[in-house]
Scaffold this motif. Structure first.
Motif, mmCIF file in Angstrom:
data_model
loop_
_atom_site.group_PDB
_atom_site.id
_atom_site.type_symbol
_atom_site.label_atom_id
_atom_site.label_comp_id
_atom_site.label_asym_id
_atom_site.label_seq_id
_atom_site.Cartn_x
_atom_site.Cartn_y
_atom_site.Cartn_z
ATOM 1 N N PHE A 173 -28.564 26.970 -8.971
ATOM 2 C CA PHE A 173 -29.901 27.531 -8.802
ATOM 3 C C PHE A 173 -31.013 26.578 -9.229
ATOM 4 C CE2 PHE A 173 -27.336 31.487 -9.800
ATOM 5 C CZ PHE A 173 -27.214 31.863 -8.474
ATOM 6 N N VAL A 174 -30.673 25.497 -9.933
ATOM 7 C CA VAL A 174 -31.712 24.664 -10.536
ATOM 8 C C VAL A 174 -32.579 23.994 -9.472
ATOM 9 C CG1 VAL A 174 -32.179 22.702 -12.040
ATOM 10 C CG2 VAL A 174 -30.330 24.299 -12.605
ATOM 11 N N GLY A 175 -31.948 23.387 -8.459
ATOM 12 C CA GLY A 175 -32.716 22.723 -7.412
ATOM 13 C C GLY A 175 -33.630 23.671 -6.655
ATOM 14 N N PRO A 176 -33.096 24.785 -6.107
ATOM 15 C CA PRO A 176 -33.974 25.737 -5.422
ATOM 16 C C PRO A 176 -35.079 26.289 -6.314
ATOM 17 C CG PRO A 176 -31.684 26.161 -4.862
ATOM 18 C CD PRO A 176 -31.670 25.128 -5.952
ATOM 19 N N PHE A 177 -34.767 26.558 -7.582
ATOM 20 C CA PHE A 177 -35.784 27.061 -8.498
ATOM 21 C C PHE A 177 -36.879 26.014 -8.705
ATOM 22 C CE2 PHE A 177 -37.675 27.981 -12.584
ATOM 23 C CZ PHE A 177 -37.776 29.364 -12.618
ATOM 24 N N ALA A 178 -36.482 24.754 -8.910
ATOM 25 C CA ALA A 178 -37.454 23.695 -9.190
ATOM 26 C C ALA A 178 -38.412 23.479 -8.030
ATOM 27 C CB ALA A 178 -36.720 22.400 -9.527
ATOM 28 N N ARG A 179 -37.964 23.724 -6.802
ATOM 29 C CA ARG A 179 -38.841 23.514 -5.649
ATOM 30 C C ARG A 179 -40.022 24.478 -5.636
ATOM 31 N NH1 ARG A 179 -33.966 21.798 -3.285
ATOM 32 N NH2 ARG A 179 -33.305 23.862 -2.576
ATOM 33 N N HIS A 180 -39.924 25.588 -6.340
ATOM 34 C CA HIS A 180 -41.052 26.525 -6.430
ATOM 35 C C HIS A 180 -42.072 26.089 -7.466
ATOM 36 C CE1 HIS A 180 -39.528 29.804 -3.849
ATOM 37 N NE2 HIS A 180 -38.340 29.429 -4.262
ATOM 38 N N PHE A 181 -41.737 25.089 -8.276
ATOM 39 C CA PHE A 181 -42.616 24.642 -9.359
ATOM 40 C C PHE A 181 -42.711 23.120 -9.304
ATOM 41 C CE2 PHE A 181 -40.445 28.547 -10.495
ATOM 42 C CZ PHE A 181 -41.515 29.393 -10.764
ATOM 43 N N PRO A 182 -43.440 22.592 -8.326
ATOM 44 C CA PRO A 182 -43.424 21.138 -8.066
ATOM 45 C C PRO A 182 -44.025 20.305 -9.182
ATOM 46 C CG PRO A 182 -45.081 22.253 -6.717
ATOM 47 C CD PRO A 182 -44.264 23.328 -7.355
ATOM 48 N N GLN A 183 -44.739 20.925 -10.127
ATOM 49 C CA GLN A 183 -45.318 20.163 -11.235
ATOM 50 C C GLN A 183 -44.343 20.023 -12.392
ATOM 51 O OE1 GLN A 183 -46.076 23.301 -10.482
ATOM 52 N NE2 GLN A 183 -45.504 24.369 -12.364
#
Length: 404
Positions: A120-130
């Motif tokens: 889930f880390v990659g998909p989650f991180a894409r929602h928070f690009p900063q």
């Protein structure tokens, strides 16, 4: 200014918008129940400071909570430990926190072993690009080891956690200690324990946990799996009562930690199918009426021994197959973590928060046999028989190194 608190439990049938909010289209990557529909429950642990986001997952209705933790940083912003599936609902709840406390600044991928945490880390991180993504070292994948960017992590903002926690950008607020790598035949085991000093909260992934006597709230959103396992045989109807929810949960806990606990009898295929033909429910939801289990009266004693009044412990599979392969390294990690001042532990599964400080944390690792304060509570032989067989088989095949 006080921000959003807990989400209320809602058990009414979902409408179309809610179904979309709960959807997780990439579930075939890790095909675990509840598959493509994951609800998220947010709970505030410490007001305006610590929250947990809980979903559930499992196999054949043996379901447990899976949890990420969010901590508010001094000066604004958020740190996220062990992300869960970023459904629309999950991201909406995160945006609410961001509107009060500032953007997500750090995301921690907390383990190298549990695919249910890593995926889930990659998909989650894409929602928070900063946000900067920090990853436990010694990551591995099967059948080939791949770079972080090939595992779905954003390439320009993902990096490994430094061995020295003082080198991290959040060192002014957190201590962390890397466990591992514990070398195994199929790949190493490692995770990071993270301590938030201001709230005296310790975050772990799989190393330490505790079992609640009552089913967790996130499992109560849809109690069918609890009631499924509360039955004595496949001819029993589903009957929703608090006692049956509790019984189903406690049996699920035994399944989760022992796989085949001592008081469990598994029926043969022929007998299970013959019984299924007489079952009151032959739907897909009820697995066609198949319920191939019989529980001896001693199952509650097994649960009581495992539960131990809600004290923290190390899962039997880690005790017998993983952490005992390098007890001195694990003990050094335990001693380092026990130096921190914390009063609660939030793991990624089962109970949270656990009211426990360094002493109870250290006692959870007494099974290593390298300290002098063992509480004399070995795991019941009948309950761990399957794990002993697995250890022997995996050792013979070279998948586990010998015990030191």
């Amino acid at each position: 200014m006080s921000g959003p608190g807990n989400e209320a439990l809602k058990q009414q049938p979902p409408d179309q918008q809610q179904r979309r909010d709960w959807a997780w289209p990439f579930w075939p990557v890790v095909p675990l129940y509840p598959y493509g529909r994951r609800r998220t429950l947010r709970r505030e642990i410490i007001k305006d400071t610590v929250w947990v986001f809980e979903q559930l997952q499992g196999i054949f209705y043996v379901i447990v909570p899976i949890r990420m933790t969010v901590i508010c940083l001094e000066g604004g912003g958020l740190l996220v430990y062990a992300p869960v599936a970023p459904t629309r609902e999950c991201i909406r709840l995160m945006r609410q926190l961001e509107s009060y406390y500032g953007p997500v600044q750090y995301i921690v991928m907390s383990t190298v072993t549990g695919i249910e945490h890593k995926v889930f880390v990659g998909p989650f991180a894409r929602h928070f690009p900063q946000a900067q993504v920090y990853v436990v070292p010694h990551q591995w994948s099967y059948p080939l080891n791949l770079p972080l960017s090939w595992l779905g992590l954003p390439p320009r903002r993902s990096q490994y956690l430094a061995t020295d926690s003082s080198q991290s950008p959040f060192a002014d607020q957190f201590d962390y200690a890397l466990l591992g790598p514990v070398r195994l035949g199929f790949g190493p085991f490692a995770e990071v324990a993270l301590c938030h000093r201001a709230s005296r909260t310790l975050l772990v992934t799989d190393t330490v946990m505790a079992i609640p006597a009552e089913p967790p709230d996130v499992l109560q959103l849809d109690p069918y799996p609890l009631l499924f396992h509360a039955r004595e045989h496949g001819l029993d109807p589903i009957h929703d009562t608090p006692a049956n929810r509790r019984k189903g949960w406690q049996r699920i806990a035994l399944f989760s930690f022992y796989f085949r606990p001592g008081p469990l009898q598994v029926l043969g295929l022929g007998e299970a199918l013959r019984e299924a033909r007489q079952a009151p429910d032959h739907s897909l939801k009820a697995y066609g009426g198949v319920y191939p289990f019989r529980w001896q009266d001693t199952w509650q004693q097994s649960f009581e021994h495992l539960w131990r009044g809600g004290r923290p412990f190390v899962a039997p599979v880690l005790q017998m197959l993983i952490l005992n392969r390098d007890p001195n390294m694990v003990e050094a990690w335990v001693n380092r973590v026990a130096q921190w001042q914390f009063e609660r532990i939030i793991p990624a599964h089962f109970e949270a928060p656990i009211a426990a400080g360094p002493l109870l944390f250290r006692q959870a690792f007494d099974f290593l046999g390298v300290s002098d304060d063992n509480d004399g509570s070995p795991l019941p032989t009948a309950d761990v028989a399957l794990l002993q067989q697995l250890e022997q088989t995996l050792s013979q095949r070279g998948a586990l190194p010998p015990r030191p």
